[in-house]
Design a protein around this motif. Structure first.
Motif, PDB file in Angstrom:
ATOM      1  N   SER A 256       5.540   2.376   4.540  1.00 48.10           N
ATOM      2  CA  SER A 256       4.458   1.191   4.856  1.00 48.10           C
ATOM      3  C   SER A 256       3.328   1.926   5.191  1.00 48.10           C
ATOM      4  O   SER A 256       3.618   3.260   5.797  1.00 48.10           O
ATOM      5  N   PHE A 257       2.030   1.759   4.981  1.00 45.83           N
ATOM      6  CA  PHE A 257       1.012   2.315   5.321  1.00 45.83           C
ATOM      7  C   PHE A 257      -0.267   1.297   5.787  1.00 45.83           C
ATOM      8  O   PHE A 257      -0.277   0.786   4.747  1.00 45.83           O
ATOM      9  N   SER A 258      -0.900   1.443   6.793  1.00 44.76           N
ATOM     10  CA  SER A 258      -2.184   0.975   7.249  1.00 44.76           C
ATOM     11  C   SER A 258      -2.939   1.470   7.979  1.00 44.76           C
ATOM     12  O   SER A 258      -2.628   2.603   8.541  1.00 44.76           O
ATOM     13  N   PHE A 259      -4.187   0.955   7.941  1.00 46.36           N
ATOM     14  CA  PHE A 259      -5.217   1.822   8.608  1.00 46.36           C
ATOM     15  C   PHE A 259      -6.176   0.876   9.206  1.00 46.36           C
ATOM     16  O   PHE A 259      -6.424  -0.204   8.642  1.00 46.36           O
ATOM     17  N   SER A 260      -6.952   1.453  10.206  1.00 45.05           N
ATOM     18  CA  SER A 260      -8.044   0.668  10.924  1.00 45.05           C
ATOM     19  C   SER A 260      -9.209   1.398  10.828  1.00 45.05           C
ATOM     20  O   SER A 260      -9.316   2.380  11.758  1.00 45.05           O
ATOM     21  N   VAL A 261     -10.470   0.910  10.269  1.00 49.59           N
ATOM     22  CA  VAL A 261     -11.552   1.873  10.341  1.00 49.59           C
ATOM     23  C   VAL A 261     -12.159   1.852  11.722  1.00 49.59           C
ATOM     24  O   VAL A 261     -12.587   2.659  12.222  1.00 49.59           O
TER      25      VAL A 261
ATOM     26  N   ILE B 250       0.696  -1.097  -0.167  1.00 50.04           N
ATOM     27  CA  ILE B 250       0.033  -0.016   0.014  1.00 50.04           C
ATOM     28  C   ILE B 250       0.905   1.327   0.034  1.00 50.04           C
ATOM     29  O   ILE B 250       0.548   2.110  -0.780  1.00 50.04           O
ATOM     30  N   GLY B 251       2.007   1.321   0.748  1.00 44.08           N
ATOM     31  CA  GLY B 251       2.843   2.367   0.642  1.00 44.08           C
ATOM     32  C   GLY B 251       3.418   2.597  -0.531  1.00 44.08           C
ATOM     33  O   GLY B 251       3.710   3.849  -1.098  1.00 44.08           O
ATOM     34  N   LEU B 252       3.707   1.613  -1.261  1.00 47.47           N
ATOM     35  CA  LEU B 252       4.525   1.648  -2.682  1.00 47.47           C
ATOM     36  C   LEU B 252       3.481   2.313  -3.632  1.00 47.47           C
ATOM     37  O   LEU B 252       3.729   3.136  -4.397  1.00 47.47           O
ATOM     38  N   ILE B 253       2.178   1.642  -3.519  1.00 48.57           N
ATOM     39  CA  ILE B 253       1.065   2.131  -4.258  1.00 48.57           C
ATOM     40  C   ILE B 253       0.950   3.673  -4.006  1.00 48.57           C
ATOM     41  O   ILE B 253       0.783   4.614  -5.003  1.00 48.57           O
ATOM     42  N   LEU B 254       0.695   4.235  -2.835  1.00 49.17           N
ATOM     43  CA  LEU B 254       0.719   5.623  -2.421  1.00 49.17           C
ATOM     44  C   LEU B 254       1.588   6.474  -2.944  1.00 49.17           C
ATOM     45  O   LEU B 254       1.572   7.527  -3.306  1.00 49.17           O
TER      46      LEU B 254
ATOM     47  N   GLN C  12      10.241   8.611  10.993  1.00 51.65           N
ATOM     48  CA  GLN C  12      10.530   6.954  11.081  1.00 51.65           C
ATOM     49  C   GLN C  12       9.423   6.200  11.224  1.00 51.65           C
ATOM     50  O   GLN C  12       9.417   5.260  10.201  1.00 51.65           O
ATOM     51  N   ASP C  13       8.575   6.714  12.139  1.00 54.29           N
ATOM     52  CA  ASP C  13       7.304   5.700  12.237  1.00 54.29           C
ATOM     53  C   ASP C  13       6.358   6.639  12.967  1.00 54.29           C
ATOM     54  O   ASP C  13       6.660   7.649  13.540  1.00 54.29           O
ATOM     55  N   GLY C  14       5.001   6.382  12.799  1.00 51.89           N
ATOM     56  CA  GLY C  14       4.179   7.094  13.558  1.00 51.89           C
ATOM     57  C   GLY C  14       2.783   6.570  13.374  1.00 51.89           C
ATOM     58  O   GLY C  14       2.493   5.592  12.562  1.00 51.89           O
ATOM     59  N   LEU C  15       1.950   7.144  14.012  1.00 57.64           N
ATOM     60  CA  LEU C  15       0.414   6.611  14.056  1.00 57.64           C
ATOM     61  C   LEU C  15      -0.464   8.021  14.300  1.00 57.64           C
ATOM     62  O   LEU C  15      -0.061   8.918  15.011  1.00 57.64           O
ATOM     63  N   LEU C  16      -1.673   8.043  13.743  1.00 53.80           N
ATOM     64  CA  LEU C  16      -2.646   9.157  13.709  1.00 53.80           C
ATOM     65  C   LEU C  16      -4.148   8.581  14.223  1.00 53.80           C
ATOM     66  O   LEU C  16      -4.576   7.271  13.741  1.00 53.80           O
ATOM     67  N   ILE C  17      -4.505   8.958  15.102  1.00 50.93           N
ATOM     68  CA  ILE C  17      -5.701   8.376  15.771  1.00 50.93           C
ATOM     69  C   ILE C  17      -6.819   9.452  15.504  1.00 50.93           C
ATOM     70  O   ILE C  17      -6.690  10.651  15.951  1.00 50.93           O
ATOM     71  N   PHE C  18      -7.851   9.324  14.806  1.00 51.10           N
ATOM     72  CA  PHE C  18      -9.030   9.991  14.662  1.00 51.10           C
ATOM     73  C   PHE C  18      -9.981   9.323  15.237  1.00 51.10           C
ATOM     74  O   PHE C  18     -10.824   8.493  14.857  1.00 51.10           O
TER      75      PHE C  18
ATOM     76  N   SER D  54     -10.737   1.308  14.714  1.00 51.75           N
ATOM     77  CA  SER D  54     -10.094   2.090  15.975  1.00 51.75           C
ATOM     78  C   SER D  54     -10.028   3.663  15.464  1.00 51.75           C
ATOM     79  O   SER D  54      -9.512   4.546  16.101  1.00 51.75           O
ATOM     80  N   GLY D  55     -10.349   3.923  14.197  1.00 53.67           N
ATOM     81  CA  GLY D  55      -9.745   5.128  13.498  1.00 53.67           C
ATOM     82  C   GLY D  55      -8.141   5.342  13.757  1.00 53.67           C
ATOM     83  O   GLY D  55      -7.784   6.425  13.694  1.00 53.67           O
ATOM     84  N   LYS D  56      -7.592   4.346  13.451  1.00 47.50           N
ATOM     85  CA  LYS D  56      -6.039   4.569  13.418  1.00 47.50           C
ATOM     86  C   LYS D  56      -5.499   4.417  12.026  1.00 47.50           C
ATOM     87  O   LYS D  56      -5.919   3.513  11.220  1.00 47.50           O
ATOM     88  N   VAL D  57      -4.464   5.402  11.596  1.00 47.26           N
ATOM     89  CA  VAL D  57      -3.647   5.310  10.628  1.00 47.26           C
ATOM     90  C   VAL D  57      -2.214   5.100  10.982  1.00 47.26           C
ATOM     91  O   VAL D  57      -1.667   5.815  11.785  1.00 47.26           O
ATOM     92  N   MET D  58      -1.398   4.187  10.601  1.00 48.25           N
ATOM     93  CA  MET D  58      -0.156   4.015  10.908  1.00 48.25           C
ATOM     94  C   MET D  58       0.763   4.001   9.608  1.00 48.25           C
ATOM     95  O   MET D  58       0.347   3.320   8.650  1.00 48.25           O
ATOM     96  N   PHE D  59       1.925   4.654   9.703  1.00 44.20           N
ATOM     97  CA  PHE D  59       2.852   4.885   8.695  1.00 44.20           C
ATOM     98  C   PHE D  59       4.226   4.639   8.893  1.00 44.20           C
ATOM     99  O   PHE D  59       4.788   4.796  10.331  1.00 44.20           O
ATOM    100  N   ARG D  60       5.327   4.336   8.255  1.00 47.04           N
ATOM    101  CA  ARG D  60       6.574   4.161   8.514  1.00 47.04           C
ATOM    102  C   ARG D  60       7.311   4.404   7.314  1.00 47.04           C
ATOM    103  O   ARG D  60       6.926   4.406   6.278  1.00 47.04           O
ATOM    104  N   ASP D  61       8.640   5.150   7.931  1.00 43.00           N
ATOM    105  CA  ASP D  61       9.681   5.474   6.737  1.00 43.00           C
ATOM    106  C   ASP D  61       8.888   6.601   5.571  1.00 43.00           C
ATOM    107  O   ASP D  61       8.976   6.371   4.504  1.00 43.00           O
ATOM    108  N   VAL D  62       8.360   7.655   6.292  1.00 35.62           N
ATOM    109  CA  VAL D  62       7.822   8.583   5.458  1.00 35.62           C
ATOM    110  C   VAL D  62       8.916   9.900   5.586  1.00 35.62           C
ATOM    111  O   VAL D  62       9.421  10.136   6.186  1.00 35.62           O
TER     112      VAL D  62
END
Length: 321
Positions: free
Chosen positions: A73-78, A52-56, A100-106, A80-88
């Motif tokens: 890398s990129f992943s999300f969970s509807v 998914i990260g490569l496609i984005l 390096q990595d992080g997450l976003l919670i909505f 829990s409202g969480k979006v996780m990413f790495r190596d941005v």
């Protein structure tokens, strides 16, 4: 010949059913389902987010032309409202941002009130961002250099001519838009600030740098942890739209002058005494941040100039001779 054709041909559905019935088909189907499930779980765990990260990355760089954006890398969970990413990373001709990595919670499950105040610093937090390994490096100021080249009448060497034409077109459009009267809508539901009034950001291990290989020293600020809160409140002037507010604290802050790695110029001044990575300019265990900035309003300059002329006429009336 007919026997060889019969042996090499693909078995029919009835033949396959008879074969599985004679050899305990339940066990065979269980084995196939187990292997397929294990393969699917391994793909979701290790490879799905990277694909998914490569496609984005490919899609964003195809649409965005003023820099390069990489998403490892990129992943999300509807749920829990969480979006996780790495190596941005984001790189252009002026600066670079790396995470390096992080997450976003909505927190979408929080009740949304359209009648809530649009600029309420004490509102409930709906967006929460956590970042690990943040780096922000400013190594160029292309706009300023191009402006200096234009002032001194030099040929533009930093920005291609087509970019200059685009900037002139944008400035022309902005000047035309400034002629029209624009008023900010008072409906809080029409702004994203009514949905996300407060944003909390936590940064673990951050670094901010200013400099490039043409300078002997690079100014770096390192910190271990940062806890920031962004909100807006009503402006201090009626001509402004609103006021940005950033409050927070930094832990283990250290500001240093570090020798630039690829600097090949002459050292006119003696370098300061190095302590570890570089010369420590400032060091503190705790630093509090309070940042306020007004957002200018979209008012017509013609009306402002007319008011100023009217006031000047009232202060200095003209008398007939």
């Amino acid at each position: 010949v007919t026997m060889e054709k019969a042996n090499t041909s693909f078995p029919s559905y009835n033949e396959l059913d008879d074969y599985l019935t004679r050899r305990n088909s339940n066990f065979v189907l269980l084995l196939v389902a187990t292997i397929t499930s294990c393969g699917w779980i391994i793909y979701l765990t290790y490879y799905n987010s990277r694909n998914i990260g490569l496609i984005l990355t490919l899609i964003i760089n195809r649409l965005y032309k003023n820099g390069y954006i990489h998403i490892g890398s990129f992943s999300f969970s509807v749920l829990s409202g969480k979006v996780m990413f790495r190596d941005v990373s984001f790189i252009n001709e002026d600066m670079s941002i790396r995470i390096q990595d992080g997450l976003l919670i909505f927190r979408w499950w929080k009740m949304y009130n359209p009648k809530q105040k649009q600029h309420d610093p004490k509102a409930e937090t709906r967006l929460y961002v956590t970042v690990n390994g943040f780096e922000f490096h400013v190594y160029n100021r292309t706009d300023l250099y191009s402006r200096l080249q234009e002032i001194f009448g030099l040929e533009p060497t930093l920005i291609p001519p087509h970019r200059d034409e685009e900037k002139e077109r944008e400035q022309r459009d902005k000047s035309l838009e400034s002629v029209h009267i624009k008023a900010e809508t008072q409906d809080p539901s029409s702004s994203w600030r009514s949905l996300i009034p407060v944003i909390k950001v936590n940064i673990s291990t951050g670094r901010v740098a200013f400099g490039n290989h043409h300078l002997p020293q690079t100014l770096c600020m390192n910190f271990d942890d940062a806890f920031l809160t962004y909100a807006t409140k009503p402006p201090s002037s009626h001509l402004d739209q609103f006021m940005h507010i950033v409050k927070g604290s930094l832990e283990n802050v250290r500001v240093m002058l570090v020798p630039s790695p690829r600097y090949l110029g002459l050292q006119n001044d003696e370098p300061p005494r190095l302590m570890g990575e570089g010369f420590v300019v400032m060091q503190s265990n705790d630093v509090d941040i309070y940042y306020y900035q007004d957002e200018p309003g979209n008012h017509c300059f013609r009306d402002l100039s007319r008011d100023l002329c009217k006031k000047s006429h009232d202060l200095f009336p003209q008398h007939d001779a």
